[in-house]
Write a protein that holds these residues in place. Structure first.
Motif, PDB file in Angstrom:
ATOM      1  N   LYS A 283       0.818  -1.212   0.000  1.00  0.00           N
ATOM      2  CA  LYS A 283       0.000   0.000   0.000  1.00  0.00           C
ATOM      3  C   LYS A 283       0.854   1.266   0.000  1.00  0.00           C
ATOM      4  O   LYS A 283       0.515   2.272  -0.632  1.00  0.00           O
ATOM      5  CB  LYS A 283      -0.922  -0.004   1.226  1.00  0.00           C
ATOM      6  N   ILE A 284       1.957   1.207   0.729  1.00  0.00           N
ATOM      7  CA  ILE A 284       2.851   2.370   0.757  1.00  0.00           C
ATOM      8  C   ILE A 284       3.415   2.632  -0.637  1.00  0.00           C
ATOM      9  O   ILE A 284       3.489   3.772  -1.096  1.00  0.00           O
ATOM     10  CB  ILE A 284       3.992   2.145   1.769  1.00  0.00           C
ATOM     11  N   LYS A 285       3.792   1.569  -1.339  1.00  0.00           N
ATOM     12  CA  LYS A 285       4.331   1.730  -2.694  1.00  0.00           C
ATOM     13  C   LYS A 285       3.278   2.252  -3.655  1.00  0.00           C
ATOM     14  O   LYS A 285       3.584   2.992  -4.586  1.00  0.00           O
ATOM     15  CB  LYS A 285       4.892   0.397  -3.191  1.00  0.00           C
ATOM     16  N   ASP A 286       2.014   1.867  -3.423  1.00  0.00           N
ATOM     17  CA  ASP A 286       0.945   2.329  -4.317  1.00  0.00           C
ATOM     18  C   ASP A 286       0.792   3.851  -4.287  1.00  0.00           C
ATOM     19  O   ASP A 286       0.322   4.449  -5.262  1.00  0.00           O
ATOM     20  CB  ASP A 286      -0.390   1.688  -3.910  1.00  0.00           C
ATOM     21  N   GLY A 287       1.196   4.481  -3.176  1.00  0.00           N
ATOM     22  CA  GLY A 287       1.028   5.923  -3.037  1.00  0.00           C
ATOM     23  C   GLY A 287       1.708   6.730  -4.130  1.00  0.00           C
ATOM     24  O   GLY A 287       1.042   7.461  -4.876  1.00  0.00           O
ATOM     25  N   PRO A 288       3.041   6.627  -4.270  1.00  0.00           N
ATOM     26  CA  PRO A 288       3.715   7.404  -5.319  1.00  0.00           C
ATOM     27  C   PRO A 288       3.239   7.047  -6.721  1.00  0.00           C
ATOM     28  O   PRO A 288       3.184   7.913  -7.600  1.00  0.00           O
ATOM     29  CB  PRO A 288       5.197   7.043  -5.127  1.00  0.00           C
ATOM     30  N   TRP A 289       2.887   5.782  -6.945  1.00  0.00           N
ATOM     31  CA  TRP A 289       2.469   5.367  -8.292  1.00  0.00           C
ATOM     32  C   TRP A 289       1.034   5.788  -8.612  1.00  0.00           C
ATOM     33  O   TRP A 289       0.607   5.705  -9.747  1.00  0.00           O
ATOM     34  CB  TRP A 289       2.640   3.858  -8.452  1.00  0.00           C
ATOM     35  N   ALA A 290       0.294   6.242  -7.613  1.00  0.00           N
ATOM     36  CA  ALA A 290      -1.048   6.757  -7.869  1.00  0.00           C
ATOM     37  C   ALA A 290      -1.018   8.189  -8.394  1.00  0.00           C
ATOM     38  O   ALA A 290      -2.034   8.709  -8.849  1.00  0.00           O
ATOM     39  CB  ALA A 290      -1.882   6.696  -6.588  1.00  0.00           C
ATOM     40  N   LEU A 291       0.161   8.836  -8.337  1.00  0.00           N
ATOM     41  CA  LEU A 291       0.319  10.214  -8.790  1.00  0.00           C
ATOM     42  C   LEU A 291       0.999  10.245 -10.151  1.00  0.00           C
ATOM     43  O   LEU A 291       1.796   9.371 -10.478  1.00  0.00           O
ATOM     44  CB  LEU A 291       1.166  11.013  -7.792  1.00  0.00           C
ATOM     45  N   LYS A 292       0.690  11.259 -10.936  1.00  0.00           N
ATOM     46  CA  LYS A 292       1.419  11.471 -12.180  1.00  0.00           C
ATOM     47  C   LYS A 292       2.842  11.914 -11.857  1.00  0.00           C
ATOM     48  O   LYS A 292       3.075  12.632 -10.881  1.00  0.00           O
ATOM     49  CB  LYS A 292       0.715  12.505 -13.047  1.00  0.00           C
ATOM     50  N   HIS A 303       9.213  15.663  -7.315  1.00  0.00           N
ATOM     51  CA  HIS A 303       7.948  15.160  -7.812  1.00  0.00           C
ATOM     52  C   HIS A 303       7.785  13.688  -7.427  1.00  0.00           C
ATOM     53  O   HIS A 303       8.729  13.023  -6.990  1.00  0.00           O
ATOM     54  CB  HIS A 303       7.877  15.284  -9.335  1.00  0.00           C
ATOM     55  N   ALA A 304       6.568  13.174  -7.648  1.00  0.00           N
ATOM     56  CA  ALA A 304       6.341  11.744  -7.451  1.00  0.00           C
ATOM     57  C   ALA A 304       7.244  10.923  -8.361  1.00  0.00           C
ATOM     58  O   ALA A 304       7.653   9.806  -8.017  1.00  0.00           O
ATOM     59  CB  ALA A 304       4.873  11.406  -7.715  1.00  0.00           C
ATOM     60  N   GLY A 305       7.588  11.485  -9.535  1.00  0.00           N
ATOM     61  CA  GLY A 305       8.457  10.773 -10.470  1.00  0.00           C
ATOM     62  C   GLY A 305       9.826  10.467  -9.888  1.00  0.00           C
ATOM     63  O   GLY A 305      10.459   9.473 -10.273  1.00  0.00           O
ATOM     64  N   PHE A 306      10.301  11.321  -8.962  1.00  0.00           N
ATOM     65  CA  PHE A 306      11.588  11.054  -8.317  1.00  0.00           C
ATOM     66  C   PHE A 306      11.516   9.765  -7.509  1.00  0.00           C
ATOM     67  O   PHE A 306      12.406   8.916  -7.574  1.00  0.00           O
ATOM     68  CB  PHE A 306      11.953  12.233  -7.411  1.00  0.00           C
ATOM     69  N   PHE A 307      10.438   9.612  -6.723  1.00  0.00           N
ATOM     70  CA  PHE A 307      10.292   8.418  -5.895  1.00  0.00           C
ATOM     71  C   PHE A 307      10.027   7.186  -6.747  1.00  0.00           C
ATOM     72  O   PHE A 307      10.483   6.082  -6.419  1.00  0.00           O
ATOM     73  CB  PHE A 307       9.168   8.622  -4.878  1.00  0.00           C
ATOM     74  N   GLN A 308       9.314   7.355  -7.853  1.00  0.00           N
ATOM     75  CA  GLN A 308       9.079   6.226  -8.751  1.00  0.00           C
ATOM     76  C   GLN A 308      10.383   5.741  -9.377  1.00  0.00           C
ATOM     77  O   GLN A 308      10.650   4.536  -9.459  1.00  0.00           O
ATOM     78  CB  GLN A 308       8.088   6.629  -9.851  1.00  0.00           C
ATOM     79  N   ILE A 313      16.050   2.707  -4.042  1.00  0.00           N
ATOM     80  CA  ILE A 313      17.008   3.366  -3.144  1.00  0.00           C
ATOM     81  C   ILE A 313      16.305   3.954  -1.924  1.00  0.00           C
ATOM     82  O   ILE A 313      16.791   3.865  -0.795  1.00  0.00           O
ATOM     83  CB  ILE A 313      17.782   4.470  -3.897  1.00  0.00           C
ATOM     84  N   VAL A 314      15.131   4.541  -2.124  1.00  0.00           N
ATOM     85  CA  VAL A 314      14.471   5.293  -1.041  1.00  0.00           C
ATOM     86  C   VAL A 314      13.350   4.513  -0.365  1.00  0.00           C
ATOM     87  O   VAL A 314      12.752   5.019   0.596  1.00  0.00           O
ATOM     88  CB  VAL A 314      13.897   6.629  -1.587  1.00  0.00           C
ATOM     89  N   ASP A 315      13.061   3.280  -0.844  1.00  0.00           N
ATOM     90  CA  ASP A 315      11.870   2.596  -0.338  1.00  0.00           C
ATOM     91  C   ASP A 315      11.915   2.338   1.174  1.00  0.00           C
ATOM     92  O   ASP A 315      10.918   2.536   1.878  1.00  0.00           O
ATOM     93  CB  ASP A 315      11.628   1.289  -1.100  1.00  0.00           C
ATOM     94  N   ASP A 316      13.050   1.898   1.702  1.00  0.00           N
ATOM     95  CA  ASP A 316      13.131   1.593   3.137  1.00  0.00           C
ATOM     96  C   ASP A 316      12.866   2.826   3.992  1.00  0.00           C
ATOM     97  O   ASP A 316      12.161   2.761   5.013  1.00  0.00           O
ATOM     98  CB  ASP A 316      14.509   1.008   3.479  1.00  0.00           C
ATOM     99  N   LEU A 317      13.441   3.962   3.593  1.00  0.00           N
ATOM    100  CA  LEU A 317      13.244   5.198   4.348  1.00  0.00           C
ATOM    101  C   LEU A 317      11.778   5.629   4.308  1.00  0.00           C
ATOM    102  O   LEU A 317      11.199   6.012   5.338  1.00  0.00           O
ATOM    103  CB  LEU A 317      14.129   6.302   3.782  1.00  0.00           C
ATOM    104  N   VAL A 318      11.171   5.562   3.123  1.00  0.00           N
ATOM    105  CA  VAL A 318       9.773   5.977   2.991  1.00  0.00           C
ATOM    106  C   VAL A 318       8.866   5.066   3.821  1.00  0.00           C
ATOM    107  O   VAL A 318       7.973   5.535   4.545  1.00  0.00           O
ATOM    108  CB  VAL A 318       9.344   5.953   1.504  1.00  0.00           C
TER     109      VAL A 318
END
Length: 352
Positions: A283-292, A303-308, A313-318
């Motif tokens: 569910k946490i991963k779905d958050g950034p991918w729900a945004l353009k 932007h959300a594109g940075f996290f996508q 690299i950033v998944d554990d911190l998020v």
């Protein structure tokens, strides 16, 4: 600059001004008369061509050795002669790859918003002007103050105002003044990367600059019609305007709030139970991918594109931050920070 003065009278006038070099073009009847004035200790200017409606010069800034082509324009009021100018400018664009600025009286508006009053603009004639601008790969540098540069000075019932003076520059000129990397322009452009590709930096650069020019508020009129030209003054005036618009006269909440009706939507027992369940990694991963990818950047500009793009690299911190917020039922203040931007809905905004 267009002076409507030519010949010996032009030279007499420029001799009185604080410039030691000048190029003059004779008037076309009672109009025209372009002058280019400069000081030779600051710039070196080489005349490339002088035609009836324009002057091309090569400018070298002595302090930096930066060279660019400058074209000054006085377009004829006659349509067929302006068409000759459009073709000449397009030919000039094909002859060089230097930084280029083009400025002057083009005697033509580009769009409906560039004219007030009078007859409707000719879309076909404006389209020819626009085709010239597009072919030369130049963009409007915008303006400060009133939008219109010409008026017939009639009363309001017969008043006609137009923006016919323009200042354009190509991307090579911008490249010298704005150091930008490809990824930055792609992020700040509203055009899909998947459609345009990663390598079209010039396209993203152009679209971002054009959008910024249209959205920029450099000055604004106050309630008495006076121009506020300072950045802080304009910001304070706009802030007060919106505070006045959204401020309420209520200073307390009612003691007996209305109880919700059983007919209104409410949470089921299962939904209430799910609210206390720890959020999953999926569910946490779905958050950034729900945004353009290029929507809704935070104050840090990411932007959300940075996290996508950098999720591995950033998944554990998020995930750690999100789970902590769910567990403590509290969000860190910095996560709630956002940017509120005033974007005008019309080009050339003058007042609230």
């Amino acid at each position: 600059m267009e002076t409507r003065i030519g010949g010996e009278r032009a030279r007499e006038n420029t001799n009185k001004l604080p410039f030691d070099e000048a190029i003059h073009m004779d008037t076309i009847g009672l109009v025209g008369g372009l002058w280019i004035l400069w000081n030779s200790d600051r710039v070196q200017i080489t005349q490339l061509a002088m035609l009836e409606q324009k002057i091309h010069v090569l400018v070298k800034v002595l302090i930096s050795n930066f060279e660019f082509i400058c074209t000054t324009v006085y377009a004829s009021p006659r349509f067929h002669e302006r068409c000759i100018l459009w073709n000449n400018l397009k030919n000039a664009a094909n002859l060089h790859d230097k930084p280029w600025i083009i400025a002057g009286d083009f005697n033509k508006v580009l769009a409906e918003g560039d004219k007030f009053g009078g007859r409707y603009i000719s879309s076909n004639r404006s389209l020819l002007f626009k085709e010239c601008v597009d072919h030369c790969n130049i963009i409007d540098l915008g303006f400060v103050g009133t939008r219109f540069t010409w008026t017939n000075r009639r009363n309001i019932n017969a008043l006609v105002q137009e923006r016919i003076d323009w200042f354009f520059a190509n991307l090579r000129w911008y490249a010298f003044h704005r150091d930008a990397k490809e990824e930055l322009w792609v992020q700040k452009s509203y055009v899909s990367r998947l459609i345009e590709g990663d390598q079209n930096t010039a396209f993203h650069h152009m679209s971002t600059i054009v959008r910024r020019r249209h959205n920029k508020i450099s000055c604004i009129k106050n309630d008495t019609g006076e121009w506020i030209q300072s950045k802080d003054g304009a910001m304070n005036y706009i802030r007060r305007g919106f505070e006045k618009l959204f401020k309420t006269s209520l200073n307390h909440a009612p003691l007996n709030p209305i109880r919700p009706s059983r007919w209104l939507a409410s949470l089921s027992n299962e939904e209430r139970s799910n609210m206390s369940t720890m959020v999953t990694d999926a569910k946490i991963k779905d958050g950034p991918w729900a945004l353009k990818a290029c929507k809704a950047p935070g104050p840090n500009g990411l932007h959300a594109g940075f996290f996508q793009r950098f999720w591995l690299i950033v998944d554990d911190l998020v995930k750690t931050k999100v789970k902590k917020a769910f567990k403590e039922c509290k969000l860190p203040k910095y996560l709630n920070r956002t940017n509120v931007v005033l974007i005008p809905k019309i080009v050339g905004l003058e007042s609230l």
